[in-house]
Design an enzyme around this catalytic site. Structure first.
Site, mmCIF file in Angstrom:
data_model
loop_
_atom_site.group_PDB
_atom_site.id
_atom_site.type_symbol
_atom_site.label_atom_id
_atom_site.label_comp_id
_atom_site.label_asym_id
_atom_site.label_seq_id
_atom_site.Cartn_x
_atom_site.Cartn_y
_atom_site.Cartn_z
ATOM 1 C CG HIS A 1 -1.795 1.172 1.365
ATOM 2 N ND1 HIS A 1 -3.105 1.170 0.950
ATOM 3 C CD2 HIS A 1 -1.570 2.422 1.827
ATOM 4 C CE1 HIS A 1 -3.631 2.372 1.170
ATOM 5 N NE2 HIS A 1 -2.711 3.148 1.704
ATOM 6 C CD GLU A 2 1.737 3.550 3.748
ATOM 7 O OE1 GLU A 2 1.833 4.598 3.086
ATOM 8 O OE2 GLU A 2 0.783 3.322 4.527
ATOM 9 C CG HIS B 1 0.304 6.275 -0.551
ATOM 10 N ND1 HIS B 1 -0.717 7.014 -1.091
ATOM 11 C CD2 HIS B 1 -0.266 5.552 0.457
ATOM 12 C CE1 HIS B 1 -1.852 6.773 -0.432
ATOM 13 N NE2 HIS B 1 -1.607 5.876 0.509
ATOM 14 C CD GLU C 1 -5.589 5.667 0.536
ATOM 15 O OE1 GLU C 1 -5.517 4.579 1.142
ATOM 16 O OE2 GLU C 1 -4.757 6.589 0.707
HETATM 17 ZN ZN ZN Z 1 -3.049 5.226 1.939
#
Ligand code: ZN
Length: 499
Positions: free
Chosen positions: A263-264, A267, A293
């Site tokens: 997830h990171e 980003h 997101e």
């Molecule tokens: Zn996030």
């Protein structure tokens, strides 16, 4: 002064603001990753000085003069330059239009609010938290007023996180999503198929770190321009040439650190993909939280939870953890990766029910700002909604309305971005699949480069030129809709749970 000269002088100021901000962010990263236990007071002083310098730089009246001059000469500016001026104006107004008294009151209230929340949550004592929330809503409305949003205060709060988005647009998207998502969740949770994540235990942190580092590098994260460390709450900060991601480990939950890191990484890839030459201006900055997101969610969910991804990484996972996985079948592992189980706590939610947690918060925030729900009636409204959406009733307010920190600091209008990100991710994903039907076959070979390149060109390189709605339309040719997300969730979860 010529337009070019004025524009270049503006860039000099924006650079100063940007680099001061990036130093503050680096110091913030250090605080969460490295700070020795007794150094907090000194760090607070350092932060205060940096904040002062940043504020001085951002409110320099010369910026205002240059902006006015450039706005009057807009006809001489290129489209890109107009984007830079438009966004710089927004930032400048935000930094200068709030009276000093208000800024001070808000800062004090932020820390008062945090401590009041932590205390109220520990004791599950909502009553003590009521005055804090009432004041935070009042301050938010006041801020919207200073910035010229009149009585559209909730739209202002949303726009702060997701430029261009409004409560009306979100209401339409969320109600369509809710109507189809609630029965889908019921269908899945009534299935006899239950994931066995309890079989995944005893994974040494060293091995987990090695494996997730290998995965994130393979996805395309450039470790020559970023790093990953450990912190209590995972996050991704920094920009372009220096991205700092964090994760946290539990030996009996190896998928937590892995998916948190993927997830990171989503980003981080977005930040690394923003044009380096333009970091100080809107051309090199993210479109908003929803789009941000969408990047983290796509890598985490559409990519990371796919059969193709595991076709490639499962053998490596087993190689790294032979003893821990000897008793786990491939199907069990894949089901654990795609675990669905409604919970009262948002941060523990799976990717399907997560959306319902967000819808709940959005509907409540909207009513709070419209004045149709009083703060004192919040717990009852929350519990009713939890029952309706999740089929669960919180046993106390700690497990319900007091669980999130966001409102204690007045961060309203922030939650919807998570769910909007899921919608944008699914819509972009299906469009990518249309353009490259072999995409998942690439993944099964460990090749993620096509997707990354496509996102770099169509999303990352665009900076802030388009807001979330315009960007989605521009890439996919369609208005943003919850249907691709619903399609994705059905295609992923129904064969697993309801075949
Ligand atoms: Zn996030």
């Amino acid at each position: 002064m010529s337009t070019d000269t004025a524009y270049n002088e503006l860039l000099t100021h924006l650079k100063r603001v940007h680099y001061l901000g990036s130093v503050a962010s680096l110091v913030g990263w250090d605080e969460q990753v490295n700070l020795p236990p007794d150094s907090a007071d000194q760090r607070a002083e350092q932060n205060a000085v940096l904040a002062e310098l940043s504020h001085e730089a951002a409110t320099n009246s010369r910026i205002g003069t240059l902006l006015t001059e450039l706005e009057q000469a807009a006809i001489n500016l290129s489209t890109d330059q107009q984007v830079v001026v438009r966004e710089a104006r927004k930032e400048y107004d935000r930094a200068t239009k709030l009276p000093a008294d208000y800024v001070r009151e808000k800062a004090i209230q932020g820390s008062v609010g945090y401590h009041a929340w932590a205390k109220a949550r520990a004791a599950s004592d909502f009553a003590s938290y009521i005055p804090v929330l009432e004041k935070n809503i009042k301050l938010a409305k006041q801020e919207a007023g200073y910035l010229g949003w009149g009585d559209r205060s909730y739209d202002y709060m949303i726009d702060k996180h997701d430029p261009g988005m409004t409560a009306a647009v979100i209401t339409k998207l969320f109600s369509e999503l809710k109507t189809e998502l609630v029965p889908l969740v019921r269908q899945i949770t009534s299935s006899k198929v239950k994931p066995r994540s309890d079989k995944l235990t005893g994974f040494p942190v060293d091995g987990q770190f090695k494996f997730l580092r290998e995965v994130t590098e393979k996805l395309g994260f450039n470790y020559r321009r970023g790093r990953i460390d450990v912190s209590l709450h995972p996050f991704c900060s920094g920009n372009g040439a220096d991205i700092r991601m964090t994760t946290r480990f539990r030996e009996d939950e190896p998928l937590g650190a892995l998916f948190g890191s993927i997830h990171e990484t989503g980003h981080g890839l977005y930040e690394q993909g923003l044009p380096l030459a333009h970091h100080a201006t809107a051309l090199g900055q993210a479109a908003g939280m929803g789009v941000h997101e969408s990047q983290s969610r796509m890598w985490e969910n559409q990519v990371g939870r796919s059969r193709a991804f595991w076709a490639f990484f499962e053998p490596r996972f087993r190689e790294e953890f032979p003893a821990q996985t000897s008793d786990v079948t491939s199907d069990e592992l894949y089901l654990a990766v795609n675990k669905v189980s409604p919970t009262l706590i948002r941060v523990e939610a799976d990717e399907i029910t997560y959306n319902l947690h967000i819808i709940l918060r959005f509907e409540i925030e909207q009513k709070l700002f419209a004045g149709t729900l009083a703060v004192k009636d919040l717990p009852q409204a929350w519990n009713q909604s939890a029952e309706e959406l999740l089929g669960l009733t919180p046993p106390d307010d700690r497990m319900g309305v007091l669980q999130d920190v966001h409102w204690s600091d007045g961060a309203f209008g922030y939650f919807p971005s998570y769910c909007l990100g899921n919608m944008i991710a699914a819509q972009l994903w299906y469009h990518a699949l249309e353009l490259r039907p072999d995409l998942t076959a690439d993944f099964a070979r460990g090749d993620f480069s096509w997707l990354l390149k496509w996102l770099q060109t169509n999303v990352h390189a665009q900076g802030k030129r388009h807001d979330a709605l315009a960007l989605t339309k521009r890439i996919t040719g369609q208005e943003l809709s919850p249907q691709p997300l619903l399609r994705y969730l059905r295609e992923r979860y129904l064969p697993l749970y309801c075949a």
